[in-house]
Design an enzyme around this catalytic site. Sequence first.
Site, PDB file in Angstrom:
ATOM      1  N   ASP A 162     -14.115  54.042  -2.195  1.00 51.57           N
ATOM      2  CA  ASP A 162     -15.103  53.915  -3.255  1.00 51.57           C
ATOM      3  C   ASP A 162     -15.800  55.242  -3.544  1.00 51.57           C
ATOM      4  O   ASP A 162     -15.996  55.601  -4.714  1.00 51.57           O
ATOM      5  CB  ASP A 162     -16.134  52.855  -2.845  1.00 51.57           C
ATOM      6  CG  ASP A 162     -17.218  52.659  -3.882  1.00 51.57           C
ATOM      7  OD1 ASP A 162     -17.005  51.889  -4.828  1.00 51.57           O
ATOM      8  OD2 ASP A 162     -18.289  53.296  -3.758  1.00 51.57           O
ATOM      9  N   ALA A 190     -16.840  50.833  -7.517  1.00 53.50           N
ATOM     10  CA  ALA A 190     -15.395  50.982  -7.705  1.00 53.50           C
ATOM     11  C   ALA A 190     -14.635  49.920  -6.917  1.00 53.50           C
ATOM     12  O   ALA A 190     -13.690  49.313  -7.429  1.00 53.50           O
ATOM     13  CB  ALA A 190     -14.950  52.383  -7.287  1.00 53.50           C
ATOM     14  N   ASP A 191     -15.038  49.688  -5.679  1.00 47.18           N
ATOM     15  CA  ASP A 191     -14.389  48.664  -4.859  1.00 47.18           C
ATOM     16  C   ASP A 191     -14.555  47.274  -5.466  1.00 47.18           C
ATOM     17  O   ASP A 191     -13.568  46.548  -5.684  1.00 47.18           O
ATOM     18  CB  ASP A 191     -15.000  48.669  -3.457  1.00 47.18           C
ATOM     19  CG  ASP A 191     -14.214  49.528  -2.473  1.00 47.18           C
ATOM     20  OD1 ASP A 191     -12.978  49.589  -2.608  1.00 47.18           O
ATOM     21  OD2 ASP A 191     -14.824  50.121  -1.588  1.00 47.18           O
ATOM     22  N   ILE A 192     -15.787  46.877  -5.704  1.00 48.74           N
ATOM     23  CA  ILE A 192     -16.045  45.538  -6.234  1.00 48.74           C
ATOM     24  C   ILE A 192     -15.474  45.398  -7.637  1.00 48.74           C
ATOM     25  O   ILE A 192     -14.883  44.372  -7.991  1.00 48.74           O
ATOM     26  CB  ILE A 192     -17.546  45.238  -6.235  1.00 48.74           C
ATOM     27  CG1 ILE A 192     -18.088  45.222  -4.797  1.00 48.74           C
ATOM     28  CG2 ILE A 192     -17.825  43.902  -6.912  1.00 48.74           C
ATOM     29  CD1 ILE A 192     -17.524  44.135  -3.925  1.00 48.74           C
ATOM     30  N   GLY A 195     -11.815  44.872  -7.433  1.00 51.08           N
ATOM     31  CA  GLY A 195     -11.546  43.505  -7.002  1.00 51.08           C
ATOM     32  C   GLY A 195     -11.661  42.516  -8.148  1.00 51.08           C
ATOM     33  O   GLY A 195     -10.846  41.597  -8.292  1.00 51.08           O
TER      34      GLY A 195
END
Length: 419
Positions: A162, A190-192, A195
Amino acid sequence: MSEVKDPNRTAAPAPDATKAARPLPLAGVRVLDVSQVMAGPYSCMLLGDLGADVIKIEPPGTGDQTRGAMGFKMKGPDSMGFLNMNRNKRSVALNLKSEAGREAFYELVKTADILVENYRPGVMKKLKCDYETVRAYNPRLVYASISGFGQTGPWAGRPGFDLMAQAMSGVMSVTGHPGGPPVKAGVPVADIGCGLFATYAVLGAYIGAKNTGEGQYIDASLFEAALAFSVWDISEYWGRGTEPIPLGTANRMTAPYQAVKSKDGYFVMGATSQKLWLQLCETLERPDLAADPRFTAIPDRLDNREALIAELEKTFVTRTSDEWVETLLAVGIPAGTMYSYPQAFESEHGRHRQMRMEIDHPHEGKVSNIGFAVKLTGTPQEVRRHPPLLGQHTDEVLREIGLDAAAVESLSARGAFAP
């Protein structure tokens, strides 16, 4: 391999008793979660919340890195971070580096509808678990790969987290205060975000596969997810040729819309239209602001933002944040208190919206989880399973797909379930 009996299942708030029970939207859909840490597990948890049978494929011995890599442990071997992203899943421990482990994996692929993986590009191909290999076992499979920068391009081979995605996508260039040091967004956007985008893509592809019988490959990246959030920021650049810079809590499209200083701290408010601006001037008893040519229209207020906030704060510092929030809301001007996470979750509204729930866990007892971010009224999401223990369901799942005790024992003897 030892199995642990599932404890009591914990459900979401009960639906309206007057309505007949309906299956969850993804009941009967099988998802193979071949991912670790955040973006992939988060996506698969969302699918599980909607009823999918999510089978988490983990390396024997260690499992998902997040089980022990979040800096602190609970009573059992798993971290709170893992427990907050892996409910509604079953865990199967498979060594995909072994031929026997891959044999079992291919049998699982035959029964799956969706597969999500987030290894570095090239790893799944090396393991002979890539899309081109497994589609031969299941042409209708929807296969999503999540990575830092995508499967192609000059950055594809880089490790991606991230922090790197926020920096290299431009997100960090607009986060923080003007002239200050680099600051990342406080939450892993960025991660969430990746997802969420992966979830939207696999559901769309799954619907398409239902119609055509053919699955497809999905290439999702943290870099592109972060870039996709830049709607306002890049619009300023493409529209005016002005490179976006950090603005603190302000908004680059309208003003005033930010945190402002009060007598006892800060609160947030936004007069985002001309009507609300004039209402704000009237409420503050500041007709001078409405008449000031520096603040006549939104473009003027944007050009003179610092002077505008300085003038507003001359009035805001005379009363407390709570007083101003109440006053502004009463006349229709959006405003809000600045809460910490504990305050937000325990607020009257947070509790009403059930954004903190507790799940029964064999090691932790009652363990907190973030509640469902959206509410389905006809088929409310449920917590059917606690976050699984490593390898908890290996025997159960393999026997479900038709492998008898002798077959499982043979796989075990050939290293399918060993680190």
